[in-house]
Structures are given as C-alpha cells and as structure tokens.
Design a protein around this motif. Structure first.
Motif, mmCIF file in Angstrom:
data_model
loop_
_atom_site.group_PDB
_atom_site.id
_atom_site.type_symbol
_atom_site.label_atom_id
_atom_site.label_comp_id
_atom_site.label_asym_id
_atom_site.label_seq_id
_atom_site.Cartn_x
_atom_site.Cartn_y
_atom_site.Cartn_z
ATOM 1 N N LYS A 124 52.168 75.944 -12.427
ATOM 2 C CA LYS A 124 51.457 75.735 -11.176
ATOM 3 C C LYS A 124 52.436 75.727 -10.009
ATOM 4 O O LYS A 124 53.520 75.183 -10.112
ATOM 5 C CB LYS A 124 50.689 74.418 -11.233
ATOM 6 C CG LYS A 124 49.817 74.145 -10.018
ATOM 7 C CD LYS A 124 49.094 72.841 -10.174
ATOM 8 C CE LYS A 124 48.251 72.526 -8.944
ATOM 9 N NZ LYS A 124 47.567 71.226 -9.065
ATOM 10 N N SER A 178 55.711 73.714 -10.781
ATOM 11 C CA SER A 178 55.651 72.689 -11.817
ATOM 12 C C SER A 178 56.113 73.309 -13.126
ATOM 13 O O SER A 178 55.764 74.443 -13.448
ATOM 14 C CB SER A 178 54.220 72.159 -11.948
ATOM 15 O OG SER A 178 53.782 71.617 -10.718
ATOM 16 N N TRP A 179 56.890 72.579 -13.872
ATOM 17 C CA TRP A 179 57.474 73.145 -15.083
ATOM 18 C C TRP A 179 57.522 72.098 -16.182
ATOM 19 O O TRP A 179 57.334 70.905 -15.960
ATOM 20 C CB TRP A 179 58.880 73.690 -14.827
ATOM 21 C CG TRP A 179 59.813 72.743 -14.114
ATOM 22 C CD1 TRP A 179 60.088 72.718 -12.781
ATOM 23 C CD2 TRP A 179 60.565 71.658 -14.689
ATOM 24 N NE1 TRP A 179 60.964 71.709 -12.485
ATOM 25 C CE2 TRP A 179 61.285 71.038 -13.638
ATOM 26 C CE3 TRP A 179 60.710 71.173 -15.975
ATOM 27 C CZ2 TRP A 179 62.120 69.948 -13.858
ATOM 28 C CZ3 TRP A 179 61.548 70.081 -16.189
ATOM 29 C CH2 TRP A 179 62.248 69.479 -15.139
ATOM 30 N N SER A 180 57.773 72.584 -17.378
ATOM 31 C CA SER A 180 57.927 71.742 -18.559
ATOM 32 C C SER A 180 59.004 72.351 -19.449
ATOM 33 O O SER A 180 59.536 73.433 -19.161
ATOM 34 C CB SER A 180 56.601 71.618 -19.325
ATOM 35 O OG SER A 180 56.209 72.878 -19.831
ATOM 36 N N PHE A 222 54.558 63.211 -7.427
ATOM 37 C CA PHE A 222 54.695 63.959 -8.682
ATOM 38 C C PHE A 222 54.210 63.090 -9.832
ATOM 39 O O PHE A 222 54.018 61.868 -9.697
ATOM 40 C CB PHE A 222 56.156 64.380 -8.914
ATOM 41 C CG PHE A 222 57.100 63.235 -9.148
ATOM 42 C CD1 PHE A 222 57.331 62.737 -10.426
ATOM 43 C CD2 PHE A 222 57.777 62.642 -8.085
ATOM 44 C CE1 PHE A 222 58.202 61.680 -10.645
ATOM 45 C CE2 PHE A 222 58.650 61.587 -8.290
ATOM 46 C CZ PHE A 222 58.859 61.103 -9.571
ATOM 47 N N SER A 253 54.535 64.738 -17.278
ATOM 48 C CA SER A 253 53.501 65.073 -18.250
ATOM 49 C C SER A 253 53.445 64.096 -19.412
ATOM 50 O O SER A 253 52.402 63.935 -20.041
ATOM 51 C CB SER A 253 53.730 66.495 -18.770
ATOM 52 O OG SER A 253 55.011 66.592 -19.380
ATOM 53 N N ILE A 279 57.272 68.165 -15.229
ATOM 54 C CA ILE A 279 56.946 67.540 -13.947
ATOM 55 C C ILE A 279 55.916 68.395 -13.225
ATOM 56 O O ILE A 279 56.001 69.638 -13.234
ATOM 57 C CB ILE A 279 58.216 67.350 -13.083
ATOM 58 C CG1 ILE A 279 57.905 66.582 -11.815
ATOM 59 C CG2 ILE A 279 58.868 68.684 -12.778
ATOM 60 C CD1 ILE A 279 59.147 66.159 -11.038
ATOM 61 N N THR A 280 54.917 67.736 -12.655
ATOM 62 C CA THR A 280 53.866 68.397 -11.883
ATOM 63 C C THR A 280 53.857 67.806 -10.484
ATOM 64 O O THR A 280 53.754 66.582 -10.315
ATOM 65 C CB THR A 280 52.494 68.203 -12.549
ATOM 66 O OG1 THR A 280 52.534 68.718 -13.878
ATOM 67 C CG2 THR A 280 51.406 68.925 -11.757
ATOM 68 N N TRP A 281 53.956 68.673 -9.482
ATOM 69 C CA TRP A 281 54.000 68.221 -8.095
ATOM 70 C C TRP A 281 52.589 68.075 -7.563
ATOM 71 O O TRP A 281 51.747 68.966 -7.707
ATOM 72 C CB TRP A 281 54.792 69.200 -7.232
ATOM 73 C CG TRP A 281 56.198 69.393 -7.700
ATOM 74 C CD1 TRP A 281 56.681 70.429 -8.439
ATOM 75 C CD2 TRP A 281 57.302 68.518 -7.472
ATOM 76 N NE1 TRP A 281 58.016 70.268 -8.691
ATOM 77 C CE2 TRP A 281 58.432 69.089 -8.107
ATOM 78 C CE3 TRP A 281 57.454 67.311 -6.800
ATOM 79 C CZ2 TRP A 281 59.682 68.503 -8.085
ATOM 80 C CZ3 TRP A 281 58.704 66.719 -6.777
ATOM 81 C CH2 TRP A 281 59.794 67.310 -7.416
ATOM 82 N N LYS A 282 52.331 66.954 -6.892
ATOM 83 C CA LYS A 282 51.037 66.716 -6.268
ATOM 84 C C LYS A 282 51.004 67.168 -4.814
ATOM 85 O O LYS A 282 49.966 67.602 -4.314
ATOM 86 C CB LYS A 282 50.689 65.227 -6.341
ATOM 87 C CG LYS A 282 50.514 64.695 -7.755
ATOM 88 C CD LYS A 282 50.157 63.218 -7.719
ATOM 89 C CE LYS A 282 49.968 62.661 -9.119
ATOM 90 N NZ LYS A 282 49.616 61.211 -9.104
#
Length: 620
Positions: free
Chosen positions: A254, A266-268, A315, A318, A356-359
C-alpha cells in the motif's frame, strides 16, 4: 596354561567398564565444549525517509580460549579459529560492499552508519600480536588465505604498494595494524556463499533463510562484514553482519502520498525478502527481530499527541511485539523506539511476517554527522591535478550547548593515495567560508608517510579543528601523475585508476545508544554493539584519476607488421643462401643418365620381344 572362566569374565567386565568410563568422560568434555560455544542471530528492520527500508542481519559466534576447548569446534567455524591461531590475529575486519551509503538520507550519527557504512569494494584491516618485523610477511599470507576462503581478489593487497600502516588516523595502535582497500572489487554471490557457510545453519534455517539472493543484490546498498576479536581470556568472538537497503515492493504494498510528493510504501518481511520467517536456527541461543522507529518519527508521533506504541495515529505494526524498548538521550528525552520479536514463538505453522503500515503521510529526516565530507578532483590534463576535500556544516553547531566563538569541532582525516599519484603535501591549503586560512590555525596535528615509486603508497593523517560557526571548509592538495610500465596497466586502463575512500571521524561525538528499560538478563549482541562507544565517522567518495595510457593496439600492429616483413626477408635470404648450384647440376645430370638407361633398357626389351615373336611363327 589356560585362564579360568571366572577370571576371564572378570577381565572382560573390567574392560567394558573402563571403556564406558572413557566414553562418558569424552561425552562430558564434548558437552562442556559445546556449551561454551554460543551462536546468536538477530535482524533489525528500519524504515528510511526516502521510501526505502533498511535490513541489518547480525550473527555472533563465540568460542572459549583454545586451552579450554582444544581444537575441536561444534558451532564456531573451524576455518576462522585456524586463521586466528596461525596468523596471531588480535582483531580483524573484512567488508565487501556494493553501492555507497547515503549519509544525508540514511543517517550519519547512529551506530548503524558508524559501524556498518563501508566504502565500495573490499576493505581489510587487521591488528597482529607479533613483533613488528614479522607483520608484513604475515599480512601477505593472510591476504592469500582470505582470498581463497571468500573467493575474492584480496591477494592483490599483498603488494607493499597496496597496504599501509596507519598510526592514529584510522585506529589508535602500536604500529601492528595494517590497512588495505580494493575499491574496484566486484561483490557477488561468490562472496556471500562462503560467508554463509560460516554460520551453523547456513541459509537453510533461521534468520539467514531470509537472504533471498535476487532481493539482496537488487538493493541500493549491500555490505557484508566479518569482524573478529581474539584474546587469551575471552577466546574468539566473531560478528557477521549484512546490511542491505532495499526498495519495498510497492506494487503489492500500500502506498501513501505525502505532502511533499513522496511515496511512503507500507511493507513487510514478505515484501522485502519474498518469504516469511518460519523459525529460528535450532542451535542458536537466541533469535530476535527488531523494528526500529527513528527519532524523526517519534517526534512526529509526539506532535500528533499519541503514544509511541505499535499502533498509533501515524503507523501500525502488522504483528504485536513481545517487548518495547525506548532509547533516552542525554536530556532524558526519548530518541527512538525498538520493538522486539522473539523468533522462538514462531514456526512453519505460524510464521513471522512483521511489517509497517502507514496511516498518514509522513516526512522525517535522519540525524547527520556534524559535517558532510565530500572529496573531488580539480584540474585537467594527464600531467597534474589537485585533490579537494570539503566539509559542509549540517547545522549541528546550533544544537551545541557551547557555541561561543571559542567553540571548535575536531575532525580526523585518514587518506591513502597510490604511489603513482605523487602528492605534494607542502601544497596543502585551507579555505574556511571562502577565506584562506593559515595551516597552523586549522591543522592541529599531522602525520605523513610519503609514497615511494613502486614500493609504498602515500598516507596522510590529519587532526583538524574547525570553529563551530563554520559553514564550509575546503582543503586542497596538488599532485603529479606518474607513469606506469606497460605491464602494470590493468585490462581496463582507459577507465582510470581508483583512489580509495578517505575516512573522516569526529572524535568528540559518540554514536552509542542506551536502553535503560532493558532487563539485565536480556542479552543481545546487536544492542551491545549499539551501547559501545563509537566515534562518529564517514567515508568519502572513491576518486577516479585518468593517467597517461599508451595505445595498446599500436604495439600489436608494429609487432605483426615487423614479423611479416622479417619472415619474408629472412625466408628468401635463407633459401638463397642454403641453395647449392653445383649439387643441383650433378643431380640433374644423374637424373638424365638414369632416364637414358631406362629408355635403352625398354628399347632392348621391346626388340627381344619382337624377334621372339618372329621366331615363333617361323618355327610353326
């Protein structure tokens, strides 16, 4: 005389008992030796401001002193142990690097940039526990051994023109340190494979299983390092680190647009390495994954009025961490956060895929060194030129408590120059904010080892003192370009010749980090390295110097043309000189006589045949 049956059985029983005792003692000694050796594996993930992600792999193997465990090893690599014992190494560091660390975007004032940002190519330095007269010969043998062990051209450092002996500019020593660099050495999987073979589980299990080759080598920066320390009391400690700067897979991840037009993906772990972590290496004492949130992000979270947790207004991680560690600076203000994941809690059925996913869109910057050091060439032509080094202030002087006129910042410069770049050290000039300054005002200490043609490279170590209010300083040195023998040119001579990166360190600034909330029983070699006193330092660019290069096709043309003419001339001459006319005439006469005799013989035979035929018919 035969032995009674009871006595024979008694002897057999005693023999078996003795054998069992010996096996038990051997097993006990083996277990003790195995227990003394330890192996840990750790991984640090960090988002970077320029849409990239940093992955730092850290593996530590330790072995007790040789007198305690002998020559047998169960976890520690035997090749490294033999290397230390044979060459009497006290400390050694070898790095293979592809790309250049971006000090402006990825930071220059933290343990990661201080300890793991290395110059392009190969860098090797070692401290020997030997008499000074034996060090050079031992260094040459060491380079050949490492060259075969890691499948690289490290043996090129055996020449006296390729290594130096710094005194205090690189690392304080007693004259037993040797340093060498190969800026043009290519780094590939042939170097990574033997590096992985030193691990107990290699890349088959544990954190090392994430090292998917296409993901690692398509990154912007890749540096694999091997560092060891040896002492009679502690034994051998081997640290293997691999630092990679990757571009997350934004196609499946994303993306968020920031106000500055940047994309924050956003990455994992699966996006970075194309796989998840299925468990730890079975022989590792500890296996952990850390996610680091830098000070710039922490400050933005504080401004948003939220707590720095795994799920806040900016952020979300996950996977919920097992522990959270906070770093405090000198003013007891939180600087960064670490989120820990214990790999023991994960397996193939429940793999770890932290991300991590950024809001919200976010812009931040990393802390940089006091000065951004850069180096470049001046001049034109193939006869002479100048080396210039600039120091651009990063604004750290505004954060210093004592920023009066008497305030100063020290910088140490260590530079090695090949022998064919003949530097005139007396031509050193210093300019501060565009104004020329006397050498004595800026250079506090200097040590120079002049180069010798085809024998030694030139080494310069300088201690500089800049005023805190300075914005830009420039140092220049003039040099002449030497001439090489035709056999000394490499195959790609027209590309130019490399001058290794210069090292700039700031002895008054420390990049260590501390985590007061950590449990005393919590042992992490990675965090131990972060806590060590580390001087802030950075490497400059590699310089490419064009030298006078001969036309290598002209000798070939001359040789082929000359050989053709000589072959035709001497061939004709020898043919004429070796030919003998008298013998040829006698040979011709003899051949003519033979032909006449053959002709006469044929005539006589035909005449006899004709008379025989007439006689036969007359008789009938």
């Amino acid at each position: 005389m035969m032995m009674p049956p009871s006595t024979a059985r008694r002897l057999c029983f005693l023999s078996l008992l003795l054998l069992l005792l010996l096996l038990a003692a051997a097993a006990s000694a083996t277990a003790d030796a195995a227990a003394a050796e330890e192996f840990t594996e750790e991984l640090l993930l960090r988002p970077l401001p320029d849409r990239k992600a940093l992955a730092h792999f850290h593996f530590r193997s330790s072995a007790p002193p040789a007198s305690a465990a002998g020559r047998h090893h169960h976890l520690f690599p035997k090749a490294i142990s033999q290397l230390v014992q044979k060459f009497h190494i006290s400390e050694l560091e070898l790095s293979f690097t592809q790309g250049r660390w971006n000090y402006e975007q990825w930071g220059g004032y933290d343990p990661m940039s201080t300890n793991n940002a290395k110059p392009p190519g190969v860098e090797l330095w070692a401290i020997f526990d030997l008499p000074l007269a034996e060090i050079d010969a031992t260094w040459k043998n060491l380079t050949h051994t490492l060259s075969g062990l890691f499948c690289a051209s490290i043996n090129f450092l055996e020449s006296s023109t390729a290594f130096s002996a710094p005194r205090w500019g690189f690392k304080l020593n007693e004259g037993n340190l040797r340093y060498g660099a190969l800026p043009r050495e290519a780094v590939c999987t042939e170097n990574l494979t033997p590096w992985l073979k030193l691990l107990p589980c290699r890349d088959k299990a544990g954190i090392a299983s994430l090292l998917y080759r296409p993901s690692v080598y398509k990154g912007y920066y890749h540096s694999q390092k091997l560092k060891l320390k040896s002492s009679q009391s502690l034994g051998i400690i081997l640290d293997q680190t691999l630092t990679v700067v990757l571009q997350p897979n934004t196609v499946s991840g994303k993306q968020l647009h920031s106000t500055g037009g940047q994309l924050q993906p956003s990455w994992s772990m699966e996006h970075l390495f194309s796989k998840k972590l299925s468990g730890k290496c079975l022989v590792s004492k500890s296996s952990r994954v850390f996610v680091e949130i830098e000070k710039g992000i922490v400050d933005n979270v504080d401004k948003a009025g939220s707590d720095v947790s795994s799920n806040n207004d900016l952020f979300v991680l996950s996977t919920a961490p097992d522990r959270s560690l906070k770093e405090l600076d000198n003013l007891e203000v939180q600087s960064s956060s670490l989120y820990e994941y214990d790999v023991n809690n994960y397996n193939s059925d429940k793999p770890l895929n932290v991300g991590i996913t950024w809001k919200l869109p976010l812009i931040w910057s990393c802390t940089r060194a006091p000065y951004h050091a850069s180096r470049f060439l001046m001049g034109s032509g193939n006869e002479r030129g100048s080396i210039a080094m600039s120091f651009l202030s990063t604004g750290l002087d505004k954060q210093l408590v004592d920023s009066s006129n008497d305030c100063s910042i020290k910088a140490v410069v260590f530079q090695v120059v090949p022998w064919y770049v003949k530097v005139y050290y007396h031509s050193l000039e210093v300019f501060i904010d565009g104004n020329s300054k006397a050498i004595s005002e800026v250079v506090d200490k200097i040590h120079v080892t002049p180069s010798e043609d085809k024998l030694l490279p030139g080494t310069m170590e300088m201690l500089l003192k800049f005023p805190c209010s300075m914005q830009l300083a420039t140092l220049t040195l003039d040099f002449d370009k030497g001439f090489l023998h035709i056999d000394e040119y490499p195959p790609d001579a027209n590309q130019g010749f490399d001058i290794p990166s210069a090292l700039v360190s700031f002895p008054e600034f420390n990049s260590s980090r501390s985590y007061p909330e950590a449990d005393p029983l919590f042992v992490s070699p990675l965090l131990e390295n972060f806590k060590e006193d580390g001087v802030v330092k950075s490497y400059t660019e590699v310089l490419l110097v064009p030298l006078t290069t001969p036309d290598f096709s002209m000798p070939y043309n001359v040789i082929t043309f000359t050989c053709t003419v000589l072959a035709l001339y001497f061939g004709s001459l020898l043919n004429a000189l070796r030919r003998r006319i008298g013998e040829e005439e006698r040979g011709l006469k003899k051949a003519a006589l033979v032909r006449e005799l053959q002709f006469a013989l044929l005539q006589s035979q035909s005449q006899m045949l004709r008379w025989s035929t007439i006689y036969f018919f007359c008789w009938i």
